[in-house]
Design a protein around this motif. Structure first.
Motif, PDB file in Angstrom:
ATOM      1  N   ARG A 212       0.830  -1.209   0.000  1.00  0.00           N
ATOM      2  CA  ARG A 212       0.000   0.000   0.000  1.00  0.00           C
ATOM      3  C   ARG A 212       0.866   1.262   0.000  1.00  0.00           C
ATOM      4  N   SER A 213       2.022   1.195   0.651  1.00  0.00           N
ATOM      5  CA  SER A 213       2.866   2.387   0.761  1.00  0.00           C
ATOM      6  C   SER A 213       4.066   2.373  -0.180  1.00  0.00           C
ATOM      7  N   GLY A 214       4.484   1.181  -0.626  1.00  0.00           N
ATOM      8  CA  GLY A 214       5.724   1.109  -1.395  1.00  0.00           C
ATOM      9  C   GLY A 214       5.592   0.522  -2.780  1.00  0.00           C
ATOM     10  N   ALA A 215       4.353   0.405  -3.291  1.00  0.00           N
ATOM     11  CA  ALA A 215       4.165  -0.120  -4.646  1.00  0.00           C
ATOM     12  C   ALA A 215       4.735   0.842  -5.671  1.00  0.00           C
ATOM     13  N   SER A 216       5.022   0.316  -6.853  1.00  0.00           N
ATOM     14  CA  SER A 216       5.651   1.135  -7.899  1.00  0.00           C
ATOM     15  C   SER A 216       4.706   2.179  -8.463  1.00  0.00           C
ATOM     16  N   THR A 217       3.392   1.942  -8.397  1.00  0.00           N
ATOM     17  CA  THR A 217       2.420   2.901  -8.913  1.00  0.00           C
ATOM     18  C   THR A 217       1.260   3.048  -7.936  1.00  0.00           C
ATOM     19  N   ALA A 218       0.564   4.158  -8.037  1.00  0.00           N
ATOM     20  CA  ALA A 218      -0.606   4.378  -7.195  1.00  0.00           C
ATOM     21  C   ALA A 218      -1.708   3.380  -7.510  1.00  0.00           C
ATOM     22  N   GLU A 219      -1.794   2.944  -8.771  1.00  0.00           N
ATOM     23  CA  GLU A 219      -2.823   1.984  -9.160  1.00  0.00           C
ATOM     24  C   GLU A 219      -2.616   0.649  -8.463  1.00  0.00           C
ATOM     25  N   VAL A 220      -1.364   0.163  -8.438  1.00  0.00           N
ATOM     26  CA  VAL A 220      -1.072  -1.096  -7.758  1.00  0.00           C
ATOM     27  C   VAL A 220      -1.351  -0.954  -6.262  1.00  0.00           C
ATOM     28  N   ALA A 221      -0.951   0.165  -5.676  1.00  0.00           N
ATOM     29  CA  ALA A 221      -1.173   0.394  -4.248  1.00  0.00           C
ATOM     30  C   ALA A 221      -2.656   0.357  -3.903  1.00  0.00           C
ATOM     31  N   ALA A 222      -3.477   0.923  -4.781  1.00  0.00           N
ATOM     32  CA  ALA A 222      -4.914   0.992  -4.514  1.00  0.00           C
ATOM     33  C   ALA A 222      -5.604  -0.356  -4.673  1.00  0.00           C
ATOM     34  N   ARG A 223      -4.945  -1.305  -5.333  1.00  0.00           N
ATOM     35  CA  ARG A 223      -5.567  -2.607  -5.599  1.00  0.00           C
ATOM     36  C   ARG A 223      -4.949  -3.693  -4.722  1.00  0.00           C
ATOM     37  N   GLN A 224      -4.810  -3.355  -3.431  1.00  0.00           N
ATOM     38  CA  GLN A 224      -4.377  -4.300  -2.409  1.00  0.00           C
ATOM     39  C   GLN A 224      -5.513  -4.455  -1.408  1.00  0.00           C
ATOM     40  N   LYS A 225      -5.828  -5.687  -1.070  1.00  0.00           N
ATOM     41  CA  LYS A 225      -6.920  -5.978  -0.143  1.00  0.00           C
ATOM     42  C   LYS A 225      -6.396  -6.852   0.991  1.00  0.00           C
ATOM     43  N   PHE A 226      -6.793  -6.528   2.230  1.00  0.00           N
ATOM     44  CA  PHE A 226      -6.353  -7.255   3.419  1.00  0.00           C
ATOM     45  C   PHE A 226      -7.579  -7.830   4.115  1.00  0.00           C
ATOM     46  N   VAL A 227      -7.643  -9.170   4.193  1.00  0.00           N
ATOM     47  CA  VAL A 227      -8.727  -9.858   4.889  1.00  0.00           C
ATOM     48  C   VAL A 227      -8.119 -10.594   6.078  1.00  0.00           C
ATOM     49  N   VAL A 228      -8.611 -10.307   7.269  1.00  0.00           N
ATOM     50  CA  VAL A 228      -8.083 -10.912   8.495  1.00  0.00           C
ATOM     51  C   VAL A 228      -9.187 -11.764   9.109  1.00  0.00           C
ATOM     52  N   ALA A 229      -8.991 -13.072   9.092  1.00  0.00           N
ATOM     53  CA  ALA A 229     -10.004 -14.012   9.572  1.00  0.00           C
ATOM     54  C   ALA A 229      -9.546 -14.644  10.892  1.00  0.00           C
ATOM     55  N   PRO A 230     -10.465 -15.171  11.691  1.00  0.00           N
ATOM     56  CA  PRO A 230     -10.103 -15.763  12.994  1.00  0.00           C
ATOM     57  C   PRO A 230      -9.654 -17.209  12.865  1.00  0.00           C
ATOM     58  N   PHE A 231      -8.531 -17.423  12.158  1.00  0.00           N
ATOM     59  CA  PHE A 231      -8.093 -18.777  11.820  1.00  0.00           C
ATOM     60  C   PHE A 231      -6.774 -19.140  12.471  1.00  0.00           C
ATOM     61  N   HIS A 232      -6.588 -20.472  12.670  1.00  0.00           N
ATOM     62  CA  HIS A 232      -5.277 -21.071  12.875  1.00  0.00           C
ATOM     63  C   HIS A 232      -4.550 -21.099  11.534  1.00  0.00           C
ATOM     64  N   HIS A 233      -3.299 -21.596  11.566  1.00  0.00           N
ATOM     65  CA  HIS A 233      -2.592 -21.812  10.310  1.00  0.00           C
ATOM     66  C   HIS A 233      -3.068 -23.097   9.634  1.00  0.00           C
ATOM     67  N   MET A 234      -2.952 -24.202  10.352  1.00  0.00           N
ATOM     68  CA  MET A 234      -3.306 -25.494   9.774  1.00  0.00           C
ATOM     69  C   MET A 234      -3.618 -26.455  10.915  1.00  0.00           C
ATOM     70  N   PRO A 235      -4.747 -27.140  10.921  1.00  0.00           N
ATOM     71  CA  PRO A 235      -5.791 -27.072   9.898  1.00  0.00           C
ATOM     72  C   PRO A 235      -6.497 -25.727   9.950  1.00  0.00           C
ATOM     73  N   TRP A 236      -6.992 -25.293   8.820  1.00  0.00           N
ATOM     74  CA  TRP A 236      -7.520 -23.946   8.693  1.00  0.00           C
ATOM     75  C   TRP A 236      -8.939 -23.882   9.258  1.00  0.00           C
ATOM     76  N   TYR A 237      -9.016 -23.958  10.582  1.00  0.00           N
ATOM     77  CA  TYR A 237     -10.306 -23.880  11.240  1.00  0.00           C
ATOM     78  C   TYR A 237     -10.426 -22.548  11.973  1.00  0.00           C
ATOM     79  N   PRO A 238     -11.619 -21.965  11.995  1.00  0.00           N
ATOM     80  CA  PRO A 238     -11.802 -20.740  12.774  1.00  0.00           C
ATOM     81  C   PRO A 238     -11.750 -21.049  14.262  1.00  0.00           C
ATOM     82  N   VAL A 239     -11.321 -20.059  15.043  1.00  0.00           N
ATOM     83  CA  VAL A 239     -11.280 -20.234  16.493  1.00  0.00           C
ATOM     84  C   VAL A 239     -12.602 -19.825  17.127  1.00  0.00           C
TER      85      VAL A 239
END
Length: 557
Positions: free
Chosen positions: A259-286
């Motif tokens: 978001r802050s260090g991409a080569s262009t503003a367009e690339v920076a704007a097309r970043q999405k962050f999804v944070v889910a309540p998961f373990h690593h593996m097995p991928w079950y929610p807590v």
């Protein structure tokens, strides 16, 4: 479905893949490529995602490929080493498959997330989007090491798991059984030094020993660091993190860095962050709620790839951050940390007895005055054990997820500082740090911390944890020994948190010098030291001159 489709790399090595195509008439279609070390067929029953056939039904050609030296593919496997150039070749090969429209997206989590990032750095022309889930920003900090401490449970488990597949590949049943037995008895085997973990050796897992022998961030590690220059990645990305994932901090760094260090503003704007309540593996929610299961990630990926590969608007990037707030549900924000977050400092206090379960350790917004320090003993032969945490990959074998800390907090070798009950609901969303002013009688030691949420019934559960090895307090490349008895400032990065603190609940920080076996024990013998365990007296200060404090991002509920 086509099996064992051959991809010839530029150096002549052949990688094999399975290809899934939409059965409906139409096309050409964009391609989704996953490059995995866990078996192109077997991994499909283990991964967090829906089966590749499901993704094919959404209108994509799906390619799942064994990386170099794993399962059906040729060559020799060494983690990270070949994934950049191999990924470049694989993307261009996938773009030319029959029925492809020439646009390739990559997906996968953990190592299959890192293969995407390493390929994206090489900038293959046909790569149009990536979805690196639950992965890191480099191979050193946050993967094999954390602020100088070796991430023992995770790396011994992962190396053993990789070694088992290699032994099977060689047809070596005796070694397969030895590695499997050592892994299944990991809680006992962790008491051995990392280099002595049973059944691992330089023949079957040479990389494990290389990781131990490169304890600082040197040239060995720098070649695989995505976060050294994010401008090299020039495609949109969907970054999926798990709140109890071993790589949650690294996934966050990738999002924030792009978001802050991409080569262009367009690339920076097309970043999405999804944070889910998961373990690593097995991928079950807590948490057991309908809107937090793994289907959420499948849906996000289809939405993301529909927008980036099919150029059909889905609103993916309208809210850059979508995070599950534990105890509250999903919230959208425009940044990480949220712009509306207010930074709050909670200072450590006590009258010198914060090291008992019902001691006098407190946290509040008042700067400390002339207070007695807290002392405890750290004995490497009797470490404070991990209860839950951010490791991988089996809860019964490695520290994973939320767990009750009440027994752990009774240890006299652990300090406990707790707030008063919260007057109203508030959300902690963002990165948490602990600034600790402390001294040790040893020439090197560790400082660890756990952020916990204490409910109205008194149950204390871990939200995040962190560590700093004293010699690495200022630099990961040039460790500096400490002087016994001298006070130093230690900043412990506890990483991303997303949780509601409801009215009546309290926040707590646990401080000690071990979180074992999540991290290997520090022998207190100095850096690099001879490894002979020594008992240390640890002193934590909280005065006007040395105001130890917790820094949290607080968001109105």
């Amino acid at each position: 479905m086509e099996t064992d489709v051959r991809c010839r790399l530029s150096d002549g090595v052949e990688l094999l893949a399975d290809v899934y195509r939409p059965e409906a008439a139409g096309g050409p279609y964009p391609v989704l490529l996953q490059r995995t070390p866990y078996g192109k067929q077997g991994a499909q029953s283990e991964t967090a995602f829906a089966h590749p056939a499901w993704y094919a039904h959404q209108g994509f050609i799906v390619v799942v490929q064994d990386v170099r030296g794993r399962y059906a593919s040729g060559g020799e496997f060494y983690p990270f080493r070949d994934e950049g150039r191999d990924g470049y070749d694989a993307v261009e090969w996938a773009a030319g498959l029959p029925g492809s429209n020439g646009r390739v997206g990559m997906y996968g989590f953990s190592y299959a997330g890192f293969t995407q990032l390493l390929a994206a750095v090489e900038q293959p022309p046909s790569l149009a989007a990536i979805s690196p889930a639950m992965t890191n920003s480099q191979a050193y900090e946050g993967w094999t090491h954390n602020k100088g401490a070796f991430a023992y449970a995770f790396n011994a488990f992962w190396s053993s798991y990789l070694g088992i597949a290699e032994a099977v590949r060689r047809g070596d049943q005796e070694r397969t059984e030895a590695l499997s037995g050592a892994l299944m008895h990991a809680p006992d085997n962790f008491w051995m030094a990392p280099e002595a973990f049973p059944a691992l050796d330089r023949d079957i897992t040479p990389y494990y020993f290389d990781w131990i022998e490169h304890p600082t961030y040197d040239d060995y590690w720098a070649r695989w660091s995505i976060d050294s220059d994010y401008s090299r990645i020039q495609v949109p990305a969907l970054h999926v993190a798990g709140l109890y994932d071993v790589f949650v901090s690294g996934t966050k760094r990738n999002f924030v860095g792009l978001r802050s260090g991409a080569s262009t503003a367009e690339v920076a704007a097309r970043q999405k962050f999804v944070v889910a309540p998961f373990h690593h593996m097995p991928w079950y929610p807590v948490v057991e709620v309908e809107d937090a299961n793994s289907k959420v990630v499948d849906d996000w990926q289809v939405r993301f790839f529909t927008e980036t590969l099919k150029e059909t608007g889905t609103g993916t990037f309208e809210s850059p951050v979508s995070t599950y707030v534990l105890g509250a549900g999903w919230r959208d924000f425009s940044a990480w940390p949220p712009q509306e977050a207010k930074t709050e400092r909670l200072f450590l206090h006590s009258a010198g007895r914060a090291n008992t379960r019902f001691g006098d350790g407190t946290l509040d917004t008042q700067t400390p005055g002339d207070e007695l320090p807290d002392l405890y003993i750290y004995d490497p032969n009797a470490p404070v054990m991990s209860e839950g945490g951010h490791s991988c990959c089996v809860e019964e074998l490695t520290p994973m997820g939320p767990a009750c800390q009440c027994q752990r907090e009774k240890a006299k070798g652990l300090l406990v500082y707790t707030t008063a009950p919260q007057e109203r609901d508030v959300d902690v969303v963002g990165d948490v740090t602990l600034t600790l002013y402390a001294a040790s009688s040893a020439a090197d030691t560790d400082w660890t911390a756990r952020l916990c949420l204490v409910d109205e019934d008194g149950c204390s559960r871990n939200l995040q944890e962190g560590i700093v090895r004293a010699a690495f307090r200022e630099s990961l490349t040039t460790p500096q020994p400490i002087t016994p008895g001298k006070v130093y400032e230690y900043v412990i990065d506890l990483g991303p948190v997303s949780a509601r603190v409801p009215a009546g609940a309290r926040l707590r920080i646990d401080v000690t010098s071990s979180d074992f076996p999540q991290w290997a024990r520090n022998s207190n013998s100095g850096y690099p030291g001879d490894g002979v365990p020594q008992v240390a007296t640890q002193t934590v200060l909280h005065t006007a001159e040395y105001p130890s404090h917790l820094t949290l991002p607080m968001v109105p509920a």
